[in-house]
Motif scaffolding. Structure first.
Motif, mmCIF file in Angstrom:
data_model
loop_
_atom_site.group_PDB
_atom_site.id
_atom_site.type_symbol
_atom_site.label_atom_id
_atom_site.label_comp_id
_atom_site.label_asym_id
_atom_site.label_seq_id
_atom_site.Cartn_x
_atom_site.Cartn_y
_atom_site.Cartn_z
ATOM 1 N N THR A 169 -13.754 2.993 6.525
ATOM 2 C CA THR A 169 -12.757 3.142 5.460
ATOM 3 C C THR A 169 -11.349 3.204 6.036
ATOM 4 O OG1 THR A 169 -14.420 4.485 4.367
ATOM 5 C CG2 THR A 169 -12.273 4.441 3.325
ATOM 6 N N TYR A 170 -11.211 3.893 7.165
ATOM 7 C CA TYR A 170 -9.889 4.038 7.783
ATOM 8 C C TYR A 170 -9.288 2.655 8.083
ATOM 9 C CZ TYR A 170 -6.384 4.734 11.372
ATOM 10 O OH TYR A 170 -5.221 4.675 12.089
ATOM 11 N N ASN A 171 -10.066 1.790 8.739
ATOM 12 C CA ASN A 171 -9.543 0.472 9.107
ATOM 13 C C ASN A 171 -9.207 -0.376 7.882
ATOM 14 O OD1 ASN A 171 -9.419 0.199 12.037
ATOM 15 N ND2 ASN A 171 -11.610 0.590 11.995
ATOM 16 N N GLN A 172 -10.080 -0.343 6.889
ATOM 17 C CA GLN A 172 -9.802 -1.113 5.659
ATOM 18 C C GLN A 172 -8.511 -0.623 5.037
ATOM 19 O OE1 GLN A 172 -11.774 -3.534 5.125
ATOM 20 N NE2 GLN A 172 -13.928 -3.011 5.251
ATOM 21 N N ALA A 173 -8.379 0.714 4.965
ATOM 22 C CA ALA A 173 -7.196 1.305 4.322
ATOM 23 C C ALA A 173 -5.926 0.971 5.107
ATOM 24 C CB ALA A 173 -7.373 2.816 4.207
ATOM 25 N N MET A 174 -6.024 0.986 6.435
ATOM 26 C CA MET A 174 -4.840 0.671 7.256
ATOM 27 C C MET A 174 -4.390 -0.773 7.044
ATOM 28 S SD MET A 174 -3.579 3.119 8.959
ATOM 29 C CE MET A 174 -2.756 2.615 10.453
ATOM 30 N N MET A 175 -5.356 -1.675 6.950
ATOM 31 C CA MET A 175 -4.999 -3.082 6.751
ATOM 32 C C MET A 175 -4.288 -3.260 5.406
ATOM 33 S SD MET A 175 -8.485 -4.642 8.348
ATOM 34 C CE MET A 175 -8.422 -6.271 7.716
ATOM 35 N N ASP A 176 -4.786 -2.563 4.394
ATOM 36 C CA ASP A 176 -4.148 -2.683 3.079
ATOM 37 C C ASP A 176 -2.803 -1.974 3.035
ATOM 38 O OD1 ASP A 176 -6.133 -4.215 2.225
ATOM 39 O OD2 ASP A 176 -6.884 -2.885 0.654
ATOM 40 N N LEU A 177 -2.710 -0.861 3.731
ATOM 41 C CA LEU A 177 -1.431 -0.152 3.773
ATOM 42 C C LEU A 177 -0.355 -1.071 4.366
ATOM 43 C CD1 LEU A 177 -0.502 2.989 3.349
ATOM 44 C CD2 LEU A 177 -0.167 2.847 5.809
ATOM 45 N N GLY A 178 -0.724 -1.781 5.428
ATOM 46 C CA GLY A 178 0.217 -2.719 6.053
ATOM 47 C C GLY A 178 0.567 -3.868 5.119
ATOM 48 N N ALA A 179 -0.431 -4.347 4.373
ATOM 49 C CA ALA A 179 -0.190 -5.507 3.505
ATOM 50 C C ALA A 179 0.553 -5.123 2.226
ATOM 51 C CB ALA A 179 -1.521 -6.165 3.155
ATOM 52 N N LEU A 180 0.292 -3.903 1.707
ATOM 53 C CA LEU A 180 0.808 -3.570 0.376
ATOM 54 C C LEU A 180 1.907 -2.506 0.357
ATOM 55 C CD1 LEU A 180 -2.715 -3.355 -1.369
ATOM 56 C CD2 LEU A 180 -1.175 -5.307 -1.360
ATOM 57 N N VAL A 181 1.975 -1.671 1.382
ATOM 58 C CA VAL A 181 2.941 -0.553 1.359
ATOM 59 C C VAL A 181 3.990 -0.704 2.470
ATOM 60 C CG1 VAL A 181 3.209 1.955 1.631
ATOM 61 C CG2 VAL A 181 1.329 1.043 0.261
ATOM 62 N N CYS A 182 3.530 -0.772 3.691
ATOM 63 C CA CYS A 182 4.453 -0.850 4.824
ATOM 64 C C CYS A 182 4.707 -2.332 5.116
ATOM 65 C CB CYS A 182 3.833 -0.144 6.027
ATOM 66 S SG CYS A 182 5.005 0.124 7.351
ATOM 67 N N GLN A 183 5.396 -2.988 4.212
ATOM 68 C CA GLN A 183 5.566 -4.445 4.297
ATOM 69 C C GLN A 183 6.739 -4.811 5.208
ATOM 70 O OE1 GLN A 183 5.967 -4.984 0.059
ATOM 71 N NE2 GLN A 183 3.829 -5.597 -0.116
ATOM 72 N N PRO A 184 6.760 -6.054 5.686
ATOM 73 C CA PRO A 184 7.832 -6.434 6.622
ATOM 74 C C PRO A 184 9.226 -6.150 6.064
ATOM 75 C CG PRO A 184 6.192 -8.173 6.481
ATOM 76 C CD PRO A 184 5.799 -7.146 5.470
ATOM 77 N N LYS A 185 9.459 -6.530 4.805
ATOM 78 C CA LYS A 185 10.823 -6.372 4.276
ATOM 79 C C LYS A 185 11.005 -5.117 3.452
ATOM 80 C CE LYS A 185 12.141 -11.109 4.549
ATOM 81 N NZ LYS A 185 11.941 -12.391 3.953
ATOM 82 N N GLU A 186 9.920 -4.446 3.119
ATOM 83 C CA GLU A 186 10.060 -3.233 2.299
ATOM 84 C C GLU A 186 9.003 -2.210 2.701
ATOM 85 O OE1 GLU A 186 10.038 -1.778 -2.370
ATOM 86 O OE2 GLU A 186 8.982 -3.599 -1.783
ATOM 87 N N ALA A 187 9.459 -1.024 3.077
ATOM 88 C CA ALA A 187 8.523 0.056 3.399
ATOM 89 C C ALA A 187 8.561 1.055 2.243
ATOM 90 C CB ALA A 187 8.942 0.728 4.701
ATOM 91 N N ARG A 188 7.414 1.159 1.548
ATOM 92 C CA ARG A 188 7.383 2.079 0.374
ATOM 93 C C ARG A 188 6.904 3.455 0.831
ATOM 94 N NH1 ARG A 188 3.221 -0.684 -2.791
ATOM 95 N NH2 ARG A 188 3.531 0.973 -4.299
ATOM 96 N N CYS A 189 7.750 4.114 1.581
ATOM 97 C CA CYS A 189 7.362 5.379 2.219
ATOM 98 C C CYS A 189 7.014 6.462 1.192
ATOM 99 C CB CYS A 189 8.478 5.869 3.138
ATOM 100 S SG CYS A 189 8.988 4.607 4.311
ATOM 101 N N ASP A 190 7.552 6.342 -0.008
ATOM 102 C CA ASP A 190 7.279 7.372 -1.027
ATOM 103 C C ASP A 190 5.801 7.412 -1.414
ATOM 104 O OD1 ASP A 190 7.924 4.801 -1.977
ATOM 105 O OD2 ASP A 190 8.046 5.559 -4.030
ATOM 106 N N VAL A 191 5.069 6.311 -1.215
ATOM 107 C CA VAL A 191 3.641 6.344 -1.563
ATOM 108 C C VAL A 191 2.757 6.291 -0.308
ATOM 109 C CG1 VAL A 191 3.934 5.311 -3.850
ATOM 110 C CG2 VAL A 191 3.519 3.820 -1.889
ATOM 111 N N CYS A 192 3.360 6.438 0.859
ATOM 112 C CA CYS A 192 2.603 6.265 2.106
ATOM 113 C C CYS A 192 2.097 7.596 2.665
ATOM 114 C CB CYS A 192 3.469 5.572 3.144
ATOM 115 S SG CYS A 192 2.612 5.355 4.710
ATOM 116 N N ALA A 193 0.808 7.613 2.994
ATOM 117 C CA ALA A 193 0.176 8.837 3.516
ATOM 118 C C ALA A 193 0.774 9.272 4.855
ATOM 119 C CB ALA A 193 -1.319 8.582 3.683
ATOM 120 N N PHE A 194 1.352 8.326 5.599
ATOM 121 C CA PHE A 194 1.858 8.660 6.933
ATOM 122 C C PHE A 194 3.297 9.167 6.941
ATOM 123 C CE2 PHE A 194 -1.667 5.775 7.836
ATOM 124 C CZ PHE A 194 -2.361 6.518 8.783
ATOM 125 N N ALA A 195 3.918 9.198 5.777
ATOM 126 C CA ALA A 195 5.334 9.605 5.722
ATOM 127 C C ALA A 195 5.618 10.926 6.467
ATOM 128 C CB ALA A 195 5.803 9.665 4.282
#
Ligand code: SF4
Length: 315
Positions: A169-195
């Protein structure tokens, strides 16, 4: 870290792409295939056009191993980077009916790199391996504020952060976090677990890793299409580049009539080719009608030339 993992999994359960077909199987072949297809191609394209037709034609590793390379290349047409298809086929031949079960044995197979081996281990065999595709690399670089880390440092950081209790689950979630939250041009830190532990957020600077500008060279060439009646001459390529695919022939000497040009962006260069149509008076070896050509495994450039020939009314 437990709180962070829990927050990550809550987000993944709500927003993640857990319905992707290769995430709902523990068949190493299907996981391997998805990893190879996704190396240079977007999820949407793989899902809509390539993954299922390929599996329909080659449902198992054994079926892939038994198929002729030409058919594999034909099914790969449009995905580009044909070395991937050749390595996939070679791996199947070397390991069918089953892929190896250890990271080291997977790495020893042609074309299987660290990331693909880690993904097969984590997703098919539930082993403690951190997956590091491009999106995950960016997340790691931002969390640890790494400008230009070596592979060794990245692997160390990835394993330091890995949830060893649930690598799947961790790896799947990390891949999606990179694709959907921590994006190249926009980091949505407000919804990111690692903030709470992220150095990029703390520094309010997201330019990790530092981008290197790469100038892609332009190569110009001429392609002379030899025509005899309704047939055209092609050659099957033998060098490393586009090996095994059929194509029209490049030529330093230009003859016939110029019918247009085609361009194509490869990873390391941009190709610009002027296309010439030359009618010959004798039949050459390997001549095909356009209908026959469309059944061969062709590169994108050669497909563009076929379109040009049709537009030209060359048949
Ligand atoms: S907190 Fe922001 S910068 Fe850090 S990993 Fe999450 S989205 Fe990326």
């Amino acid at each position: 870290m437990r709180k962070i993992y829990d927050a990550l999994y809550r987000w993944y359960a709500k927003e993640g792409r857990s319905d992707l077909p290769w995430r709902n199987t523990d068949d190493p072949y299907r996981i391997y295939l998805s990893e190879v297809m996704l190396q240079q191609t977007q999820v949407k394209t793989v899902l809509e056009r390539y993954y299922f037709p390929f599996l329909k034609r080659f449902p198992t590793l054994q079926a892939l191993a038994d198929a002729p390379l030409n058919e594999v290349l034909k099914m790969w047409e449009g995905l580009g980077y044909y070395t991937r298809a050749k390595n996939l086929h070679r791996c199947a031949q070397l390991s069918a009916p089953e892929l190896p079960k250890t990271y080291e044995a997977l790495l020893a197979l042609p074309g299987i790199g660290k990331n693909t081996a880690a993904a097969i281990c984590a997703f098919a065999y539930r082993q403690k391996r951190a997956v590091m595709e491009a999106n995950v690399r960016r997340v790691l670089c931002r969390i640890y504020a790494l400008d230009d880390p070596s592979e060794k440092v990245l692997i160390e950081k990835a394993h330091k952060l890995l949830d060893a209790t649930d690598p799947f689950t961790y790896n799947q979630a990390m891949m999606d976090l990179g694709a959907l939250v921590c994006q190249p041009k926009e980091a949505r830190c407000d919804v990111c677990a690692f903030a709470p532990i992220c150095r990029a957020t703390e520094l309010n600077c997201y330019d990790f890793p530092v981008k290197k500008k790469r100038k892609v060279p332009l190569r110009h060439t001429n392609i002379v299409v030899q025509k005899y009646r309704d047939k055209f001459h092609l050659k099957q390529r033998e060098g490393r580049f586009l090996h095994g695919l059929w194509g029209f022939v490049q030529s330093e000497k230009v003859v016939g009539k110029r019918i247009g040009s085609v361009t194509h962006q490869y990873t390391h260069f941009k190709l610009e080719a002027d296309i010439w149509l030359h009618e010959v008076s004798n039949k050459l070896e390997h001549m095909f009608t356009l209908q026959e050509i469309e059944k061969l495994a062709l590169s994108t450039v050669d497909k563009k030339i076929v379109t040009l020939l049709r537009a030209e009314g060359a048949v």
